[in-house]
Scaffold this active site. Structure first.
Site, PDB file in Angstrom:
ATOM      1  CG  HIS A 227      -0.132   0.229   2.517  1.00  0.00           C
ATOM      2  ND1 HIS A 227       0.647  -0.772   3.074  1.00  0.00           N
ATOM      3  CD2 HIS A 227       0.021   1.309   3.325  1.00  0.00           C
ATOM      4  CE1 HIS A 227       1.233  -0.310   4.164  1.00  0.00           C
ATOM      5  NE2 HIS A 227       0.876   0.958   4.344  1.00  0.00           N
ATOM      6  CG  ASP A 229       1.841   5.049   4.746  1.00  0.00           C
ATOM      7  OD1 ASP A 229       1.331   3.910   4.726  1.00  0.00           O
ATOM      8  OD2 ASP A 229       2.904   5.310   5.343  1.00  0.00           O
ATOM      9  CG  HIS A 283       5.287   1.208   2.549  1.00  0.00           C
ATOM     10  ND1 HIS A 283       4.696   2.299   1.935  1.00  0.00           N
ATOM     11  CD2 HIS A 283       4.818   1.232   3.826  1.00  0.00           C
ATOM     12  CE1 HIS A 283       3.938   2.948   2.777  1.00  0.00           C
ATOM     13  NE2 HIS A 283       3.968   2.314   3.957  1.00  0.00           N
ATOM     14  NE  ARG A 293       9.152  -5.021  11.424  1.00  0.00           N
ATOM     15  CZ  ARG A 293       8.340  -4.128  10.869  1.00  0.00           C
ATOM     16  NH1 ARG A 293       7.056  -4.406  10.692  1.00  0.00           N
ATOM     17  NH2 ARG A 293       8.797  -2.948  10.471  1.00  0.00           N
TER      18      ARG A 293
END
Length: 360
Positions: A227, A229, A283, A293
């Site tokens: 996607h 941002d 990204h 994570r």
């Protein structure tokens, strides 16, 4: 409520050798687990803000080159208290380690952009992201001076007052940091240094805590799908675990964690503000089979009334207007209710806006 089999926390999915088909991504979107590293410049923000001519010249040149290519760079010497960053990570462990029923007191409602979400099962039925998130609003004005603290206090009670205080301070630090970065972006684009800083002075932004549990089939799923941002600027702090990947020049690259740096990327709204000169880049986040994570993401957004349009100096016959005027709430609603953010969000939004104007 989603079926328990799709709830990461409740079902123990992170320990199972097979994952539900709803989490499996198509072959062309499946992760590459060992991509090359993306070379992105570290920008000495403290040196830039001090006015050192050599640092200013180097920083503006590096940012201009990076943002025209892929929109990603690092900020170092940023002045953010390392203990505040550590506390923000520590409190993530506390929140996501709670019982599911406790976390669901902050349950995100359909169509809303704030609250607790577990793999976005309420929003999507396929290509589910392998993550839990907590998102909340931050407004940089005196009328809303304790908005984050009050959010946790009202929803979770007095026991969470200190929790809210930590994230209130973190958001305030991120807002201040973002204004310094806006000075840098303004100079690098050749507009008045304070132009974008002034535009975002009363920002109405979003803070998100990302928590990616281990997955026994990390080659089949994604923590966050590909996607761009939709917001203006993202300030990301990663923990020590790899996972962020950027699509550039027809390849996926990783951005390795650096505890002393923030990863900065241009969002769709700033791409529109720069008249398409700076890029909002595709990204994603991958997961692994061994360890959690975590990341802290501050999504800088304009005030609700601000009209997003580029300064006249960035519009010319050689570079005519690329996107229509809009306000952030309209784009935000588009991504929450009409469109799943991807690499084409801003173009799809521009077409949708045009259709809305034709109808009206």
């Amino acid at each position: 409520m989603p079926p328990e089999s799709l709830v990461l926390h409740a079902s123990g999915l992170q320990f199972k050798s097979n994952i539900p088909s709803e989490f499996v991504w198509p072959d062309h979107e499946k992760p590459c687990l060992h991509p090359p590293q993306l070379a992105i410049p570290p920008i000495d923000l403290g040196g830039f803000l001090s006015g050192d001519p050599d640092v200013v010249s180097t920083a503006t040149q590096l940012v201009n080159e990076a943002c025209k290519k892929h929109g990603f760079f690092l900020v170092v010497n940023h002045g953010i208290d390392s203990q505040l960053i550590a506390k923000a990570h520590e409190y993530m462990d506390l929140f996501f380690g709670m019982q599911l029923s406790q976390k669901q007191r902050l349950q995100r409602k359909i169509g809303d952009h704030c609250g607790y979400a577990n793999s976005f099962t309420g929003r999507f039925s396929s290509k589910l992201p392998w993550k839990e998130t907590l998102s909340f609003r931050y407004i940089a004005d005196c009328k809303n001076s304790n908005i984050v603290e009050d959010y946790f206090l009202n929803a979770m009670g007095e026991d969470f007052k200190h929790f809210g205080r930590v994230y209130q301070e973190y958001c305030e630090a991120m807002s201040k940091l973002s204004l310094g970065i806006m000075e840098l972006l303004g100079l690098s684009l050749g507009v008045e240094r304070t132009y974008f800083r002034d535009f975002f002075e009363g920002n109405d932004s979003i803070m998100r805590l990302n928590y990616y549990p281990p997955c026994q089939k990390p080659d089949l799923t994604l923590g966050t799908g590909p996607h761009c941002d939709p917001n203006s600027l993202t300030i990301l702090h990663q923990d020590q675990v790899q996972g962020l990947q950027v699509f550039f020049d027809e390849n996926w690259y990783s951005i390795d964690p650096n505890p002393n740096a923030f990863v900065i990327n241009i969002g769709d709204t700033f791409m529109a503000l720069s008249n398409g000169i700076y890029k909002s880049c595709l990204h994603r986040a991958v997961v692994n089979s061994e360890t959690v994570r975590k990341s802290l993401a501050f999504f800088l957004c304009p005030g609700m009334e601000k009209v997003v349009k580029p300064p006249s100096s960035l519009v010319s016959s050689m570079n005519p207007r690329t996107y229509p005027d809009f306000t952030w709430p309209v784009l935000l609603e588009f991504t929450q209710k009409h469109y799943r953010a991807d690499g084409n969000t801003l173009n799809a939004f521009s077409s949708w806006l045009h259709q809305q104007h034709m109808i009206n």
